[in-house]
Design a protein around this motif. Structure first.
Motif, mmCIF file in Angstrom:
data_model
loop_
_atom_site.group_PDB
_atom_site.id
_atom_site.type_symbol
_atom_site.label_atom_id
_atom_site.label_comp_id
_atom_site.label_asym_id
_atom_site.label_seq_id
_atom_site.Cartn_x
_atom_site.Cartn_y
_atom_site.Cartn_z
ATOM 1 N N GLN A 35 91.562 36.460 130.404
ATOM 2 C CA GLN A 35 92.953 36.647 129.974
ATOM 3 C C GLN A 35 93.440 37.583 130.988
ATOM 4 N N ARG A 36 92.906 38.866 131.105
ATOM 5 C CA ARG A 36 93.527 39.795 131.830
ATOM 6 C C ARG A 36 93.731 39.328 133.292
ATOM 7 N N TRP A 37 92.602 38.874 133.809
ATOM 8 C CA TRP A 37 92.713 38.513 135.381
ATOM 9 C C TRP A 37 93.513 37.057 135.695
ATOM 10 N N ASP A 74 93.305 27.792 137.092
ATOM 11 C CA ASP A 74 94.007 27.551 136.119
ATOM 12 C C ASP A 74 95.456 28.437 136.375
ATOM 13 N N SER A 75 95.025 29.789 136.861
ATOM 14 C CA SER A 75 96.144 30.764 137.086
ATOM 15 C C SER A 75 97.100 30.123 138.350
ATOM 16 N N LEU A 116 91.109 24.249 132.942
ATOM 17 C CA LEU A 116 89.687 24.350 133.014
ATOM 18 C C LEU A 116 89.060 25.391 132.146
ATOM 19 N N THR A 117 89.882 26.410 131.819
ATOM 20 C CA THR A 117 89.491 27.498 130.714
ATOM 21 C C THR A 117 89.749 26.818 129.338
ATOM 22 N N ASN A 118 90.753 27.457 128.665
ATOM 23 C CA ASN A 118 91.326 26.877 127.479
ATOM 24 C C ASN A 118 92.980 26.953 127.473
ATOM 25 N N LYS A 119 93.320 26.008 126.590
ATOM 26 C CA LYS A 119 94.729 25.806 126.612
ATOM 27 C C LYS A 119 95.478 26.996 126.168
ATOM 28 N N ILE A 147 101.146 32.527 120.087
ATOM 29 C CA ILE A 147 101.192 33.122 118.620
ATOM 30 C C ILE A 147 100.482 32.120 117.648
ATOM 31 N N ASP A 148 100.864 30.827 117.744
ATOM 32 C CA ASP A 148 100.378 29.871 116.957
ATOM 33 C C ASP A 148 99.003 29.457 117.277
ATOM 34 N N GLY A 149 98.689 29.652 118.416
ATOM 35 C CA GLY A 149 97.261 29.534 119.110
ATOM 36 C C GLY A 149 96.178 30.437 118.578
ATOM 37 N N GLY A 150 96.841 31.685 117.999
ATOM 38 C CA GLY A 150 95.924 32.761 117.658
ATOM 39 C C GLY A 150 95.908 34.030 118.429
#
Length: 175
Positions: A35-37, A74-75, A116-119, A147-150
């Motif tokens: 997530q960070r990168w 993805d980024s 490719l990673t997650n939605k 937020i809805d995705g956790g």
């Protein structure tokens, strides 16, 4: 290869806070390394500074190893899609005419179905880029999805902190 240390060295004394923040926001936060990168890479693309982009890509590959390429792809896709969507939806919001809200955008976004990673992580990256691009509607929409995705508000806050510092570094490098 350019590194963030090189970027920090290129920032003038007027940008000392950005130099310090560039190191700290990427170290200790609530985001996973992907997530960070992912956020950092997309924001570097969105901020359009070649030295910063190369340094972030280098650091992301170092930090993520074999996991890096799907995150980077993805980024890149998120930065490009938000470059398009943020303009379109910001226009609709700013002009404020109901007639535009009923018009079909007609903009292809097939890549959204090929993450490719997650939605949820992809949406977090889109949120960070939307913050840089200043699209209120997109920021609100992506924030709700993550937020809805956790994703926690702390994680959202950390993603936006990264976006703000990456953008500040790009501005600093150009000034």
């Amino acid at each position: 290869m350019a590194s963030l240390e090189v970027v920090r060295g290129e920032l003038a004394d007027a940008h000392k806070d950005t130099r310090l923040n560039l190191q700290s926001v990427l170290e200790n936060n609530s985001l996973t390394p992907a997530q960070r990168w992912g956020v950092a890479v997309a924001c570097a693309y969105a901020s359009r500074n070649e030295l910063l982009k190369k340094a972030i890509l280098h650091e992301a590959r170092q930090a993520l190893g074999e996991q890096a390429e799907p995150v980077i792809e993805d980024s890149r896709a998120a930065a490009s899609l938000m470059g398009m969507n943020n303009i379109y939806y910001r226009f609709r919001h700013m002009v404020g005419k109901e007639s535009y809200a009923t018009k079909r955008p007609g903009l292809r976004m097939n890549r959204l179905g090929q993450v490719l990673t997650n939605k949820v992580d992809f949406e977090l990256v889109c949120l960070a880029v939307s913050a840089i691009n200043g699209c209120e509607m997109c920021v609100q929409s992506h924030e709700k999805v993550v937020i809805d995705g956790g994703i926690s508000e702390d994680q959202v806050n950390d993603a936006i902190r990264i976006a703000s510092v990456i953008h500040a570094a790009a501005v600093g490098l150009e000034s």
